[in-house]
Motif scaffolding. Sequence first.
Motif, PDB file in Angstrom:
ATOM      1  N   LEU A  12      13.157   0.175  -6.777  1.00 30.48           N
ATOM      2  CA  LEU A  12      14.264   0.425  -7.691  1.00 30.48           C
ATOM      3  C   LEU A  12      14.129   1.798  -8.347  1.00 30.48           C
ATOM      4  N   LEU A  13      12.951   2.103  -8.859  1.00 30.87           N
ATOM      5  CA  LEU A  13      12.718   3.404  -9.504  1.00 30.87           C
ATOM      6  C   LEU A  13      12.911   4.551  -8.518  1.00 30.87           C
ATOM      7  N   GLN A  14      12.479   4.363  -7.285  1.00 30.15           N
ATOM      8  CA  GLN A  14      12.644   5.409  -6.273  1.00 30.15           C
ATOM      9  C   GLN A  14      14.110   5.626  -5.930  1.00 30.15           C
ATOM     10  N   LYS A  15      14.875   4.552  -5.828  1.00 19.59           N
ATOM     11  CA  LYS A  15      16.306   4.680  -5.527  1.00 19.59           C
ATOM     12  C   LYS A  15      17.049   5.395  -6.646  1.00 19.59           C
ATOM     13  N   ILE A  16      16.719   5.054  -7.881  1.00 20.74           N
ATOM     14  CA  ILE A  16      17.363   5.739  -9.011  1.00 20.74           C
ATOM     15  C   ILE A  16      16.966   7.212  -9.015  1.00 20.74           C
ATOM     16  N   GLY A  17      15.702   7.486  -8.774  1.00 21.33           N
ATOM     17  CA  GLY A  17      15.236   8.873  -8.717  1.00 21.33           C
ATOM     18  C   GLY A  17      15.910   9.661  -7.619  1.00 21.33           C
ATOM     19  N   GLU A  18      16.088   9.050  -6.460  1.00 15.45           N
ATOM     20  CA  GLU A  18      16.779   9.718  -5.350  1.00 15.45           C
ATOM     21  C   GLU A  18      18.227  10.016  -5.715  1.00 15.45           C
ATOM     22  N   LYS A  19      18.862   9.087  -6.416  1.00 13.05           N
ATOM     23  CA  LYS A  19      20.253   9.291  -6.837  1.00 13.05           C
ATOM     24  C   LYS A  19      20.341  10.451  -7.818  1.00 13.05           C
ATOM     25  N   ILE A  20      19.425  10.513  -8.764  1.00 13.16           N
ATOM     26  CA  ILE A  20      19.418  11.610  -9.737  1.00 13.16           C
ATOM     27  C   ILE A  20      19.179  12.940  -9.029  1.00 13.16           C
ATOM     28  N   ARG A  21      18.240  12.973  -8.078  1.00  9.89           N
ATOM     29  CA  ARG A  21      17.972  14.199  -7.320  1.00  9.89           C
ATOM     30  C   ARG A  21      19.222  14.644  -6.559  1.00  9.89           C
ATOM     31  N   ARG A  22      19.887  13.707  -5.899  1.00 11.17           N
ATOM     32  CA  ARG A  22      21.086  14.036  -5.128  1.00 11.17           C
ATOM     33  C   ARG A  22      22.180  14.618  -6.040  1.00 11.17           C
ATOM     34  N   LEU A  23      22.392  13.978  -7.187  1.00 14.76           N
ATOM     35  CA  LEU A  23      23.410  14.481  -8.123  1.00 14.76           C
ATOM     36  C   LEU A  23      23.016  15.840  -8.700  1.00 14.76           C
ATOM     37  N   ARG A  24      21.725  16.027  -8.959  1.00 14.19           N
ATOM     38  CA  ARG A  24      21.254  17.320  -9.471  1.00 14.19           C
ATOM     39  C   ARG A  24      21.527  18.424  -8.460  1.00 14.19           C
ATOM     40  N   LEU A  25      21.217  18.164  -7.198  1.00 15.21           N
ATOM     41  CA  LEU A  25      21.439  19.165  -6.156  1.00 15.21           C
ATOM     42  C   LEU A  25      22.930  19.435  -5.956  1.00 15.21           C
ATOM     43  N   GLU A  26      23.751  18.383  -6.009  1.00 15.66           N
ATOM     44  CA  GLU A  26      25.196  18.559  -5.900  1.00 15.66           C
ATOM     45  C   GLU A  26      25.741  19.413  -7.034  1.00 15.66           C
ATOM     46  N   ALA A  27      25.116  19.299  -8.215  1.00 18.37           N
ATOM     47  CA  ALA A  27      25.534  20.097  -9.375  1.00 18.37           C
ATOM     48  C   ALA A  27      25.000  21.521  -9.299  1.00 18.37           C
ATOM     49  N   GLY A  28      24.116  21.782  -8.332  1.00 20.36           N
ATOM     50  CA  GLY A  28      23.554  23.124  -8.179  1.00 20.36           C
ATOM     51  C   GLY A  28      22.456  23.435  -9.176  1.00 20.36           C
ATOM     52  N   PHE A  29      21.814  22.404  -9.712  1.00 18.73           N
ATOM     53  CA  PHE A  29      20.761  22.588 -10.714  1.00 18.73           C
ATOM     54  C   PHE A  29      19.390  22.506 -10.069  1.00 18.73           C
ATOM     55  N   SER A  30      18.510  23.359 -10.520  1.00 18.93           N
ATOM     56  CA  SER A  30      17.085  23.186 -10.232  1.00 18.93           C
ATOM     57  C   SER A  30      16.570  22.146 -11.221  1.00 18.93           C
ATOM     58  N   GLN A  31      15.363  21.649 -10.994  1.00 20.31           N
ATOM     59  CA  GLN A  31      14.777  20.737 -11.976  1.00 20.31           C
ATOM     60  C   GLN A  31      14.649  21.435 -13.321  1.00 20.31           C
ATOM     61  N   GLU A  32      14.288  22.701 -13.297  1.00 18.15           N
ATOM     62  CA  GLU A  32      14.135  23.453 -14.543  1.00 18.15           C
ATOM     63  C   GLU A  32      15.461  23.574 -15.290  1.00 18.15           C
ATOM     64  N   LYS A  33      16.523  23.889 -14.569  1.00 17.34           N
ATOM     65  CA  LYS A  33      17.847  24.026 -15.196  1.00 17.34           C
ATOM     66  C   LYS A  33      18.301  22.688 -15.780  1.00 17.34           C
ATOM     67  N   LEU A  34      18.123  21.602 -15.025  1.00 16.55           N
ATOM     68  CA  LEU A  34      18.509  20.294 -15.529  1.00 16.55           C
ATOM     69  C   LEU A  34      17.689  19.928 -16.759  1.00 16.55           C
ATOM     70  N   SER A  35      16.402  20.212 -16.728  1.00 15.31           N
ATOM     71  CA  SER A  35      15.557  19.883 -17.881  1.00 15.31           C
ATOM     72  C   SER A  35      16.022  20.637 -19.126  1.00 15.31           C
TER      73      SER A  35
END
Length: 79
Positions: A12-35
């Motif tokens: 469950l945690l991995q699926k949610i994390g994958e969803k967040i990563r996918r949405l972050r990339l679609e938004a054009g954000f790096s992890q740093e920018k999102l943080s």
Amino acid sequence: METSYTVDDKELLQKIGEKIRRLRLEAGFSQEKLSFECNLDRTYIGSVERGERNIAVINLNKLAKSLNVSISTLLEIGI
């Protein structure tokens, strides 16, 4: 101190994390920018995306707002 999760919990945690990563990339954000956008540490974002964190509702809300989606969108993972 490591929390022990069941196999289902980890999945469950991995699926949610994958969803967040996918949405972050679609938004054009790096992890740093999102943080920066949601005022969470970059390493926290990475650990959430890897499914290593049991993310709190408040932090889900911060991420959802920063990604311009609803919390329910973050949780749409097809269980």
